[in-house]
Design a protein around this motif. Structure first.
Motif, short mmCIF file in Angstrom:
data_model
loop_
_atom_site.label_atom_id
_atom_site.label_comp_id
_atom_site.label_asym_id
_atom_site.label_seq_id
_atom_site.Cartn_x
_atom_site.Cartn_y
_atom_site.Cartn_z
N TRP A 300 0.80 -1.10 0.12
CA TRP A 300 0.05 0.03 -0.09
C TRP A 300 0.88 1.41 -0.01
CZ3 TRP A 300 -4.65 -0.90 -1.49
CH2 TRP A 300 -5.42 -1.79 -1.22
N GLN A 301 2.09 1.29 0.62
CA GLN A 301 2.72 2.29 0.86
C GLN A 301 3.79 2.60 -0.34
OE1 GLN A 301 1.74 4.50 3.00
NE2 GLN A 301 0.35 3.24 3.80
N ASP A 302 4.48 1.43 -0.57
CA ASP A 302 5.64 1.48 -1.60
C ASP A 302 5.32 0.95 -3.01
OD1 ASP A 302 8.09 2.71 -0.07
OD2 ASP A 302 8.08 0.82 1.32
N ARG A 303 3.97 0.42 -3.06
CA ARG A 303 3.65 -0.35 -4.36
C ARG A 303 4.67 -1.36 -4.51
NH1 ARG A 303 -0.37 2.27 -2.81
NH2 ARG A 303 -1.51 3.81 -4.09
N LEU A 304 4.86 -1.98 -3.71
CA LEU A 304 5.89 -3.35 -4.01
C LEU A 304 5.08 -4.76 -3.58
CD1 LEU A 304 9.40 -2.38 -2.49
CD2 LEU A 304 8.69 -2.55 -4.99
N VAL A 305 5.10 -5.48 -4.52
CA VAL A 305 4.58 -6.87 -4.32
C VAL A 305 5.80 -7.65 -3.79
CG1 VAL A 305 3.59 -8.99 -5.32
CG2 VAL A 305 2.80 -6.89 -6.17
N THR A 306 5.42 -8.27 -2.35
CA THR A 306 6.78 -9.26 -1.86
C THR A 306 6.12 -10.40 -1.42
OG1 THR A 306 6.44 -7.85 0.10
CG2 THR A 306 7.91 -7.09 -1.27
N GLU A 307 7.23 -11.27 -1.14
CA GLU A 307 6.79 -12.56 -0.54
C GLU A 307 7.11 -12.22 1.00
OE1 GLU A 307 9.93 -14.51 -3.08
OE2 GLU A 307 9.76 -15.72 -1.42
N GLY A 308 6.62 -13.29 1.53
CA GLY A 308 6.89 -12.98 3.05
C GLY A 308 8.36 -12.89 3.55
N GLY A 309 9.27 -13.73 2.90
CA GLY A 309 10.71 -13.72 3.27
C GLY A 309 11.32 -12.35 2.84
N ALA A 310 10.79 -11.72 1.97
CA ALA A 310 11.26 -10.31 1.39
C ALA A 310 10.64 -9.27 2.14
CB ALA A 310 10.85 -10.32 0.04
N ALA A 311 10.01 -9.53 3.12
CA ALA A 311 9.30 -8.48 3.71
C ALA A 311 9.75 -8.39 5.42
CB ALA A 311 7.62 -8.60 3.90
N VAL A 312 10.79 -9.28 5.85
CA VAL A 312 10.86 -9.22 7.09
C VAL A 312 11.92 -7.96 7.55
CG1 VAL A 312 10.88 -11.76 7.32
CG2 VAL A 312 12.95 -10.72 6.63
N GLY A 313 12.56 -7.31 6.64
CA GLY A 313 13.22 -6.25 7.09
C GLY A 313 12.22 -5.05 7.49
N VAL A 314 11.19 -4.96 6.41
CA VAL A 314 10.29 -3.72 7.00
C VAL A 314 9.63 -4.18 8.21
CG1 VAL A 314 7.95 -2.97 6.20
CG2 VAL A 314 9.87 -2.85 4.67
N ALA A 315 9.37 -5.68 8.59
CA ALA A 315 8.70 -5.98 9.62
C ALA A 315 9.38 -5.73 10.88
CB ALA A 315 8.31 -7.55 9.52
N ALA A 316 11.04 -5.82 10.74
CA ALA A 316 11.78 -5.54 11.98
C ALA A 316 11.77 -3.91 11.98
CB ALA A 316 13.07 -5.96 11.65
N LEU A 317 11.86 -3.22 10.95
CA LEU A 317 11.61 -1.62 11.44
C LEU A 317 10.46 -1.26 11.86
CD1 LEU A 317 13.54 -0.72 7.95
CD2 LEU A 317 14.32 -0.61 10.35
N ARG A 318 9.19 -1.78 11.41
CA ARG A 318 8.15 -1.13 11.75
C ARG A 318 7.69 -1.63 13.14
NH1 ARG A 318 3.93 0.97 9.70
NH2 ARG A 318 2.39 -0.70 10.01
N SER A 319 8.11 -2.82 13.47
CA SER A 319 7.74 -3.20 14.95
C SER A 319 8.64 -2.89 15.95
CB SER A 319 8.02 -4.90 14.93
OG SER A 319 9.38 -5.09 14.59
N GLY A 320 9.66 -2.11 15.56
CA GLY A 320 10.39 -1.14 16.47
C GLY A 320 11.56 -2.30 17.05
N ARG A 321 11.81 -3.15 16.40
CA ARG A 321 12.55 -4.40 17.01
C ARG A 321 14.38 -4.17 16.84
NH1 ARG A 321 10.14 -9.33 18.58
NH2 ARG A 321 7.90 -9.52 18.07
N VAL A 322 14.47 -3.00 15.90
CA VAL A 322 15.97 -2.57 15.65
C VAL A 322 15.88 -1.48 16.62
CG1 VAL A 322 17.53 -1.64 14.08
CG2 VAL A 322 15.82 -3.39 13.42
N LYS A 323 16.77 -1.31 17.71
CA LYS A 323 16.97 -0.30 18.37
C LYS A 323 18.17 0.43 18.03
CE LYS A 323 13.95 -2.26 21.18
NZ LYS A 323 12.69 -1.71 21.22
N ASP A 324 17.96 1.92 18.24
CA ASP A 324 18.98 2.87 18.11
C ASP A 324 19.36 2.86 16.50
OD1 ASP A 324 19.07 3.37 20.88
OD2 ASP A 324 20.52 1.68 20.92
N LEU A 325 18.41 2.87 15.75
CA LEU A 325 18.39 2.83 14.25
C LEU A 325 19.20 4.05 13.85
CD1 LEU A 325 17.71 1.26 11.73
CD2 LEU A 325 15.62 2.56 11.54
#
Ligand SMILES: *Cc1c(COP(=O)(O)O)cnc(C)c1O
Length: 352
Positions: A300-325
């Motif tokens: 919806w935001q980046d207009r990219l079709v991705t499989e689950g394995g490709a989306a994990v970086g965004v998942a890590a960023l959006r969930s706040g799991r990467v500290k002191d980014l």
């Protein structure tokens, strides 16, 4: 890699690996270095797509740090694995080229090997178990590979493949644990540095570790202080468990949206375990819901079709799991090979 479906055990306890993995031939090749990645880049130029590194304005605005996507979902075959496959096949000597190559895969590695082999006029056999759904079989057959179905499980398919290697003199192409494959994937690291030399943080989806090992070899050589983060799903993370244990261990496979991140690293792992241990700064685990949310966000935001394995970086960023980014950030979006019915369900359920 094989989908986790059908192996419905929800234990993450390390278990002994199959004999097939221990029996795999282990030629003594040295680990790849920056020069090997540069040589790979020269070999695959004009064959693999040099994908864009594109600023994500929505993600940058949401996080307050500039985030760029390395869009490997635009690669031929819809995934980065083509790079490693091309480099491995282009590194074969004439005798090996004549005889052909073989791999076990139902997914992105199989497609990559089949595509590269067809381009180069090399015969490729792709082994799969009897359980593989026909759509996956047809996708690889459509690339003119010699699909060989047999065995009631991935382990059995692997054992059958070992016999074919012996009988037919075929060269095995590993999905991740091979110096030429790692160097091929490492061209992504080179390109990130070429396009964004000021990169501070790099997020890379992690399974067998061929991709992140290659990126690490290139990027850490060019930019030693870059923070390199491997991201994977919390269920069945073989490399993360192995790093914790201090040696390769196998974990029970669990079904995941990130099916291309499933599978073990091999108890006889030659390269990727050590390279990950020595060069990857940290690993982050994400949940199934976070992966689905990230797929919807990317759409919806980046207009990219991705499989689950490709989306994990965004998942890590959006969930706040990467500290002191710290930015700028490069996030590798590894592939687009998702079943479209699954994809449309995920994105329509999460329409903003
Ligand atoms: C194979 C794959 C990965 C993981 O790569 P490894 O080298 O096994 O760590 C990530 N994303 C996609 C789409 C893949 O196909």
């Amino acid at each position: 890699m094989m989908p986790a479906a059908g192996k419905g055990c929800h234990s993450r306890k390390p278990v002994l690996t199959s004999p097939a993995m221990n029996d795999r031939p282990t030629p003594a090749t040295p680990p790849p270095g920056l020069d090997d990645v540069r040589a790979a880049a020269a070999r695959i130029r004009g064959r693999a797509v040099r994908t864009p590194l594109r600023l994500s304005t929505p993600l940058s605005d949401a996080l307050g740090v500039r985030v760029h996507h390395k869009i490997e979902s635009m690669q031929h075959t819809g995934a980065f694995k083509l790079r490693g496959a091309f480099n491995a096949l282009l590194s074969l000597d004439e005798a090996a080229r004549q005889k052909g190559v073989i791999c076990v895969s139902t997914g992105n590695h199989g497609r990559g090997v089949a595509f590269a082999a067809r381009e180069l006029g090399i015969k490729a056999a792709v082994c799969m178990s009897e359980l593989v759904p026909s759509v996956k079989v047809e996708a690889i057959r459509a690339l003119d590979a010699d699909v060989r179905i047999g065995g009631a499980s991935q382990d059995e398919a692997e054992r059958r493949m070992m016999a074919m290697i012996e009988d037919e003199g075929l060269t095995y192409v590993s999905p991740f644990d091979d110096a030429a494959v790692i160097a091929g994937q490492g061209t992504i690291g080179l390109e990130i540095f070429e396009d964004l030399a000021e990169v501070r943080t790099c997020l890379v989806p992690l399974s067998g570790g061929g991709l992140i090992a290659g990126v690490a070899v290139a990027l850490k050589a060019l930019k030693p202080d870059v923070r390199l983060i491997g991201v994977t799903m919390e269920n069945g993370a073989a490399m993360v468990e192995s790093l914790k244990a201090g040696q390769p261990v196998q974990v029970e496979e669990v079904e995941s949206l990130a099916d291309s991140l499933g599978g073990g690293i091999g108890l006889d792992n030659r390269h990727t375990f050590r390279l990950c241990r020595d060069l990857v700064d940290e690993t982050v685990l994400v949940s199934e819901e976070e992966i689905a949310d990230a797929m919807a966000w990317l759409y919806w935001q980046d207009r990219l079709v991705t499989e689950g394995g490709a989306a994990v970086g965004v998942a890590a960023l959006r969930s706040g799991r990467v500290k002191d980014l710290d930015g700028p950030v490069a996030n590798v979006v590894t592939g687009a090979n998702v079943e479209m019915q699954v994809f449309t369900n995920i994105v329509t359920e999460r329409r903003p």
